[in-house]
Motif scaffolding. Structure first.
Motif, PDB file in Angstrom:
ATOM      1  N   VAL A 178     -36.505 -33.929 -18.263  1.00  0.00           N
ATOM      2  CA  VAL A 178     -35.115 -34.007 -18.737  1.00  0.00           C
ATOM      3  C   VAL A 178     -34.282 -34.877 -17.800  1.00  0.00           C
ATOM      4  O   VAL A 178     -33.496 -35.731 -18.242  1.00  0.00           O
ATOM      5  N   ALA A 179     -34.453 -34.684 -16.479  1.00  0.00           N
ATOM      6  CA  ALA A 179     -33.665 -35.438 -15.509  1.00  0.00           C
ATOM      7  C   ALA A 179     -33.918 -36.935 -15.629  1.00  0.00           C
ATOM      8  O   ALA A 179     -32.977 -37.743 -15.599  1.00  0.00           O
ATOM      9  N   PRO A 200     -31.913 -43.709 -18.065  1.00  0.00           N
ATOM     10  CA  PRO A 200     -31.363 -44.606 -19.107  1.00  0.00           C
ATOM     11  C   PRO A 200     -29.830 -44.651 -19.111  1.00  0.00           C
ATOM     12  O   PRO A 200     -29.242 -45.724 -19.285  1.00  0.00           O
ATOM     13  N   LEU A 201     -29.187 -43.496 -18.891  1.00  0.00           N
ATOM     14  CA  LEU A 201     -27.727 -43.490 -18.877  1.00  0.00           C
ATOM     15  C   LEU A 201     -27.178 -44.223 -17.659  1.00  0.00           C
ATOM     16  O   LEU A 201     -26.135 -44.881 -17.737  1.00  0.00           O
ATOM     17  N   ALA A 250     -30.984 -26.821 -18.646  1.00  0.00           N
ATOM     18  CA  ALA A 250     -30.084 -26.249 -17.641  1.00  0.00           C
ATOM     19  C   ALA A 250     -30.451 -26.723 -16.241  1.00  0.00           C
ATOM     20  O   ALA A 250     -29.571 -27.088 -15.443  1.00  0.00           O
ATOM     21  N   LEU A 251     -31.729 -26.721 -15.921  1.00  0.00           N
ATOM     22  CA  LEU A 251     -32.163 -27.143 -14.586  1.00  0.00           C
ATOM     23  C   LEU A 251     -32.216 -28.657 -14.459  1.00  0.00           C
ATOM     24  O   LEU A 251     -31.900 -29.214 -13.400  1.00  0.00           O
ATOM     25  N   GLY A 252     -32.603 -29.344 -15.525  1.00  0.00           N
ATOM     26  CA  GLY A 252     -32.744 -30.795 -15.470  1.00  0.00           C
ATOM     27  C   GLY A 252     -31.425 -31.523 -15.323  1.00  0.00           C
ATOM     28  O   GLY A 252     -31.355 -32.546 -14.642  1.00  0.00           O
ATOM     29  N   VAL A 307     -27.366 -36.754 -10.618  1.00  0.00           N
ATOM     30  CA  VAL A 307     -27.639 -37.512  -9.384  1.00  0.00           C
ATOM     31  C   VAL A 307     -28.362 -38.809  -9.716  1.00  0.00           C
ATOM     32  O   VAL A 307     -28.021 -39.887  -9.200  1.00  0.00           O
ATOM     33  N   PHE A 308     -29.397 -38.738 -10.560  1.00  0.00           N
ATOM     34  CA  PHE A 308     -30.153 -39.929 -10.931  1.00  0.00           C
ATOM     35  C   PHE A 308     -29.253 -40.951 -11.619  1.00  0.00           C
ATOM     36  O   PHE A 308     -29.363 -42.155 -11.381  1.00  0.00           O
ATOM     37  N   LEU A 309     -28.372 -40.468 -12.489  1.00  0.00           N
ATOM     38  CA  LEU A 309     -27.466 -41.375 -13.209  1.00  0.00           C
ATOM     39  C   LEU A 309     -26.620 -42.180 -12.222  1.00  0.00           C
ATOM     40  O   LEU A 309     -26.531 -43.413 -12.324  1.00  0.00           O
ATOM     41  N   ARG A 310     -26.002 -41.495 -11.267  1.00  0.00           N
ATOM     42  CA  ARG A 310     -25.131 -42.183 -10.314  1.00  0.00           C
ATOM     43  C   ARG A 310     -25.924 -43.121  -9.404  1.00  0.00           C
ATOM     44  O   ARG A 310     -25.478 -44.223  -9.088  1.00  0.00           O
ATOM     45  N   LEU A 311     -27.114 -42.683  -8.972  1.00  0.00           N
ATOM     46  CA  LEU A 311     -27.928 -43.528  -8.097  1.00  0.00           C
ATOM     47  C   LEU A 311     -28.369 -44.804  -8.806  1.00  0.00           C
ATOM     48  O   LEU A 311     -28.287 -45.902  -8.237  1.00  0.00           O
ATOM     49  N   VAL A 312     -28.863 -44.667 -10.035  1.00  0.00           N
ATOM     50  CA  VAL A 312     -29.314 -45.836 -10.774  1.00  0.00           C
ATOM     51  C   VAL A 312     -28.141 -46.773 -11.037  1.00  0.00           C
ATOM     52  O   VAL A 312     -28.259 -48.002 -10.873  1.00  0.00           O
TER      53      VAL A 312
END
Length: 340
Positions: free
Chosen positions: A110-111, A117-118, A214-216, A222-227
């Motif tokens: 999910v993460a 992509p986002l 819920a967990l993802g 975090v991944f969205l902002r880093l990418v």
């Protein structure tokens, strides 16, 4: 594989030992600050002479350094201790650890599926309305308590809409049937495939959707902002300008040249956020009655079984250290600069 890479990986592998040792040592002494686990678990329910006898049998009346040596020696042999009901913690880990592993894998899917992509989409539309909206979503996803998100998901998709199950890893009848699968893995998706019933597989997957989301989402933000941040920086690099000068389209430049480099920081922090996922798994499992290692850990905490808590936390510390090593391996293969 070059000698320089092997030397780098060898150092990282050796660092697992002191990292794990420090973590389990801190856990050991913190548990002793609370008091001896026999009195904590059974005080008031057994007479003092029986408590003293149990403390002696467990070696808890010996000097603390002797107890610490026995604890470290046991860990070196793979002995994580025994619970108050005389169950080996290794058996608890084998039984419930597979459920936590399954949940973390679904949450990572999910993460990655949401965050990467986002993040790429937001970077290519910097300072537009979609970008601002996605940045706000990333902040909320990371800041919202995982149990609160879980309760909202249950209220909307399970109670109000009735699309998905409220709790559990599978329906009761399905879980009972999957107990008879051989060989049994305790990973219900695998067990359902081994059972050969697609209806059971569908039931297991439906139960996994809400806990995984819920967990993802905790890590997806975090991944969205880093990418987004790293892709914006990479798009300003000289090699990207050179690619544009060769007449390549913006889509090709982003996909072939900039995107891979922007993923390196994501891989770097992956190990750290897997650790946070294990922490979030405790709350997620409790919220959704997902009977994994985190759920069992809370059961032992409520029972004041500190030896069992100590063993499970030590195992989680070892998993985090090993995962960090594998992340270092992946980063070293992707980006040779980290070896220097």
């Amino acid at each position: 594989m070059s000698g320089q890479l092997l030397r780098y990986l060898g150092i990282r592998l050796l660092l697992i030992i002191p990292t794990t040792w420090i973590l389990v040592t801190v856990v050991f002494f913190l548990m002793r600050v609370v008091g001896d686990p026999i009195t904590a678990a059974l005080g008031g329910r057994l007479p003092p002479d029986q408590i003293a006898a149990r403390k002696h049998a467990a070696g808890l009346d010996r000097p603390i350094l002797s107890q610490y040596w026995d604890y470290i020696s046991g860990l070196a042999r793979g002995d994580f201790g025994r619970s108050q009901d005389n169950r080996a913690i290794t058996d608890v880990i084998a039984t419930y650890g597979a459920a936590t592993l399954e949940l973390v894998v679904w949450a990572l899917i999910v993460a990655f599926a949401v965050g990467i992509p986002l993040g790429r989409y937001a970077a290519t539309r910097r300072d537009t309305a979609p970008d601002v909206g996605l940045r706000l979503f990333a902040i909320l996803a990371y800041a919202a308590p995982v149990f609160f998100v879980g309760l909202l998901l249950k209220l909307v998709f399970a109670v109000k809409l009735g699309w998905l199950p409220v709790a559990g890893r599978a329906s009761t009848s399905v879980e009972l049937d999957l107990q008879n699968v051989s060989p049994k893995t305790n990973i219900l998706v695998v067990d359902a495939l081994l059972y050969g019933d697609m209806g059971y597989l569908e039931d297991v997957l439906k139960h996994a959707v809400l806990p995984a989301i819920a967990l993802g989402l905790l890590t997806a933000g975090v991944f969205l902002r880093l990418v987004r941040i790293n892709l914006i920086q990479t798009l300003r690099s000289d090699f990207v300008d050179a690619a544009r000068a060769r007449g390549l389209s913006a889509r090709v430049v982003t996909r072939r040249h900039a995107f891979r480099n922007a993923l390196i920081p994501v891989v770097t922090v992956m190990g750290m956020y897997i650790a946070s996922m294990l922490g979030g798994a405790v709350l997620t499992e409790r919220t959704f009655e997902w009977k994994g290692l985190g759920y069992q850990l809370t059961e032992y905490l409520q029972a004041r079984d500190f030896i069992a808590v100590q063993g499970i936390v030590a195992f989680i510390a070892l998993v985090v250290a090993v995962m960090s090593f594998f992340v270092d391996v992946i980063v070293a293969l992707i980006d040779p600069r980290v070896r220097f």
